[in-house]
Enzyme design. Sequence first.
Site, mmCIF file in Angstrom:
data_model
loop_
_atom_site.group_PDB
_atom_site.id
_atom_site.type_symbol
_atom_site.label_atom_id
_atom_site.label_comp_id
_atom_site.label_asym_id
_atom_site.label_seq_id
_atom_site.Cartn_x
_atom_site.Cartn_y
_atom_site.Cartn_z
ATOM 1 N N GLU A 16 0.827 -1.230 0.000
ATOM 2 C CA GLU A 16 0.000 0.000 0.000
ATOM 3 C C GLU A 16 0.855 1.272 0.000
ATOM 4 O O GLU A 16 0.495 2.268 0.626
ATOM 5 C CB GLU A 16 -0.938 0.023 1.219
ATOM 6 C CG GLU A 16 -2.210 -0.702 0.999
ATOM 7 C CD GLU A 16 -2.887 -0.305 -0.301
ATOM 8 O OE1 GLU A 16 -3.318 -1.198 -1.020
ATOM 9 O OE2 GLU A 16 -2.957 0.903 -0.604
HETATM 10 C C1 FAD Z 1 2.783 -9.623 0.551
HETATM 11 C C2 FAD Z 1 2.480 -8.568 -0.447
HETATM 12 C C3 FAD Z 1 1.161 -8.271 -0.766
HETATM 13 C C4 FAD Z 1 0.876 -7.314 -1.736
HETATM 14 N N1 FAD Z 1 -0.429 -7.096 -2.113
HETATM 15 C C5 FAD Z 1 -0.664 -6.332 -3.223
HETATM 16 C C6 FAD Z 1 -1.987 -6.275 -3.791
HETATM 17 O O1 FAD Z 1 -2.942 -6.854 -3.278
HETATM 18 N N2 FAD Z 1 -2.155 -5.560 -4.934
HETATM 19 C C7 FAD Z 1 -1.127 -4.907 -5.549
HETATM 20 O O2 FAD Z 1 -1.340 -4.311 -6.595
HETATM 21 N N3 FAD Z 1 0.137 -4.950 -5.028
HETATM 22 C C8 FAD Z 1 0.381 -5.639 -3.888
HETATM 23 N N4 FAD Z 1 1.649 -5.710 -3.365
HETATM 24 C C9 FAD Z 1 2.713 -4.931 -3.997
HETATM 25 C C10 FAD Z 1 3.198 -3.784 -3.136
HETATM 26 O O3 FAD Z 1 2.224 -2.789 -3.050
HETATM 27 C C11 FAD Z 1 4.526 -3.314 -3.739
HETATM 28 O O4 FAD Z 1 5.486 -4.288 -3.407
HETATM 29 C C12 FAD Z 1 4.942 -1.957 -3.237
HETATM 30 O O5 FAD Z 1 4.086 -0.976 -3.736
HETATM 31 C C13 FAD Z 1 6.376 -1.605 -3.650
HETATM 32 O O6 FAD Z 1 6.605 -1.868 -4.998
HETATM 33 P P1 FAD Z 1 7.886 -2.747 -5.427
HETATM 34 O O7 FAD Z 1 7.874 -3.955 -4.585
HETATM 35 O O8 FAD Z 1 7.877 -2.923 -6.879
HETATM 36 O O9 FAD Z 1 9.117 -1.863 -4.987
HETATM 37 P P2 FAD Z 1 9.776 -0.689 -5.858
HETATM 38 O O10 FAD Z 1 8.739 0.266 -6.274
HETATM 39 O O11 FAD Z 1 10.663 -1.283 -6.868
HETATM 40 O O12 FAD Z 1 10.653 0.020 -4.731
HETATM 41 C C14 FAD Z 1 11.915 -0.491 -4.285
HETATM 42 C C15 FAD Z 1 12.430 0.438 -3.168
HETATM 43 O O13 FAD Z 1 12.638 1.730 -3.715
HETATM 44 C C16 FAD Z 1 11.977 2.700 -2.923
HETATM 45 N N5 FAD Z 1 11.580 3.799 -3.811
HETATM 46 C C17 FAD Z 1 10.924 3.755 -4.979
HETATM 47 N N6 FAD Z 1 10.763 4.991 -5.464
HETATM 48 C C18 FAD Z 1 11.308 5.844 -4.570
HETATM 49 C C19 FAD Z 1 11.465 7.267 -4.492
HETATM 50 N N7 FAD Z 1 11.000 8.076 -5.449
HETATM 51 N N8 FAD Z 1 12.093 7.792 -3.414
HETATM 52 C C20 FAD Z 1 12.563 6.975 -2.433
HETATM 53 N N9 FAD Z 1 12.458 5.649 -2.457
HETATM 54 C C21 FAD Z 1 11.833 5.083 -3.508
HETATM 55 C C22 FAD Z 1 10.804 1.964 -2.315
HETATM 56 O O14 FAD Z 1 10.367 2.621 -1.126
HETATM 57 C C23 FAD Z 1 11.453 0.614 -2.021
HETATM 58 O O15 FAD Z 1 12.145 0.695 -0.807
HETATM 59 C C24 FAD Z 1 1.944 -6.622 -2.366
HETATM 60 C C25 FAD Z 1 3.271 -6.904 -2.024
HETATM 61 C C26 FAD Z 1 3.541 -7.888 -1.111
HETATM 62 C C27 FAD Z 1 4.985 -8.206 -0.829
#
Ligand code: FAD
Length: 596
Positions: free
Chosen positions: A442
């Site tokens: 989220e």
């Molecule tokens: C158990 C679980 C359940 C989930 N459930 C859902 C669901 O129901 N529906 C859904 O759509 N998604 C879901 N997700 C996805 C979740 O919302 C994403 O994992 C999350 O939004 C982060 O995206 P990412 O993992 O691709 O990380 P990335 O976006 O690749 O980020 C990697 C890191 O970079 C940081 N970062 C990125 N941009 C910036 C910035 N501009 N400044 C500083 N830091 C930054 C982030 O904070 C993070 O630490 C789920 C994930 C998990 C693990």
Amino acid sequence: MNTYKAPVRDMSFALFDVIQAEALYAKLGIEAAQRDVMDAALEEAAKFNENVLAPLNGIGDREGCTFDKATGAVKTPTGFKEAYAQFVEGGWAGITARAELGGMDLPESFGVVMKEMIDAANLSWGNYPLLSHGATEALKHHGEPWQQEVFLKAIVEGRWTGTMCLTEPHCGSDLGLLKTRAEPIADGKYAITGTKIFITGGEHDFTDNIVHLVLARLPDAPAGTKGISLFIVPKMKVARDGTVGERNAARCGSIEHKMGIHGSVTCVMNFDGAEGYLIGQPNKGLAAMFTMMNTARLAVGIQGLGLIDRAFQNALRYSRDRLQMRALSGAKEPSKPADPIIVHADIRRMLLTSKALAEGGRLLSYHAATLVDVMERTSDEAERKQADDLLSFLTPIVKACLTEWSVECTYNSLQCFGGHGYVAEWGMEQLARDARITTIYEGTTQIQALDLLGRKVMQQQGVGLKQFLGMIQQFCEQNIGNAAVAEFIGPLATLAKEYADTTMAVGRKAAGNPEEIGAASVDYLFYSGYVALAYWWAKSVAVAEAGDYPADFKTAKRETARFYFQRLLPRTRLHKAGIEAGPASLLALDAALFDS
Ligand SMILES: Cc1cc2nc3c(=O)[nH]c(=O)nc-3n(C[C@H](O)[C@H](O)[C@H](O)COP(=O)(O)OP(=O)(O)OC[C@H]3O[C@@H](n4cnc5c(N)ncnc54)[C@H](O)[C@@H]3O)c2cc1C
């Protein structure tokens, strides 16, 4: 034994005595929401959560969910499906939905109290109704009447559940990158094609149908976030008259193996020309999805709160029982071979940190939830806008601070158990593992922090912040001369002024260098959270001291507030230093030199 007892008295104190929700509900015309009725409902909810959900928490962790590759079916842990049936039977699935949709029409803020209990009792199980609630919000605000009649009603009644399908393999925080396509086909329908990952509740055995809300691009959509639309894609095809048809081409391809929340299934979802309906306007899907995301963000903050409280309750019980070493000032229980560890100062620091953050966080989040009620129910446009501004400002604070604090507090509570916390038997390591995801999904803590400082404070000229500072100022003025809170008023008023000055200063610097925002944002977010809790703790003491409460309750509130002001609030010093340090030391080192 890791158990849960819903803190009904403190929940009722927070919602009705401090936040004064009963008067608000009456003003908003929510007839069913009288305090005695709600208190009775809280007791009922407590029984369900303590007796049905809490005992399944460890089972869910140990068994996890299983995926049948051949059929694509997911089996949830033993007892989860039956607990869902009981939840639906008890009418809890539609507790805050309007009566015309088959709901109980209770306030959102009351639903949040119930949610805290669910998350404390069994976070993994709670994710299934959480996603359904998000879907009801999007359908309620953006669905056409027939979509509400068919899909919304089924979710409110608990017959179907909902999901949010945003994330793709290459697209997480940056939704502008998403690739899933939607092609118009006959009868106003669309064929959805693409892969979504990490989808909570994407497949399960609770219900026959699942309503996926999917973000995708129309053929002529502009690039980036301006070209995203929202679609309803059911697991089983559904006609406009509600008739359920054949299996849709929306299937779970595999499930993730995770650090925690094993009972909450996380799916890869493959959409292979799956049939769906547009919800809301073309290319306005992100705005519609934000309706879901805002409530979902508050809801994830509540997950943090529930975890802090459950871990605290168990650590407290253990610390009263476990005998190790003597108090430094001499034996406190000389008849025993050693004193209970609760006599030791640092055990107390850990317990009091959890108590202060849980009870303060309860007020912060419940108050935010009452703003949702105002927004949804008031007929006064100015009042609605005011609630919207304040809620927008508070949402990232509730989401990120409560979840980050849950990581700190579940670790601290585990530490109270020593080695017994690290082994699985007591369930403490599960809570620590489960808490970790709440700072990620989220919108990560970093994304919440950018939302707070970049959007809610800078872009919106601090409208929400000004309201919040106004609340603090009004409270301080009203309590001049109130001996019960004299020790808190001075520091709080000083801090409110410093908060405003610090915000202005970072704003001035950001005008010359946009990197200032990213460099300050997470410190600014925590700083905001600690100021907010200082306000709620001072107010709690004022209300407790003025009211007819048992002496023990008053003492506990006052001493916890003192602990908060003396030992947690000084963390604002560190965060202020971080805000003021600016981006230079973060950006100076070339990325290629990090491993030099
Ligand atoms: C158990 C679980 C359940 C989930 N459930 C859902 C669901 O129901 N529906 C859904 O759509 N998604 C879901 N997700 C996805 C979740 O919302 C994403 O994992 C999350 O939004 C982060 O995206 P990412 O993992 O691709 O990380 P990335 O976006 O690749 O980020 C990697 C890191 O970079 C940081 N970062 C990125 N941009 C910036 C910035 N501009 N400044 C500083 N830091 C930054 C982030 O904070 C993070 O630490 C789920 C994930 C998990 C693990």
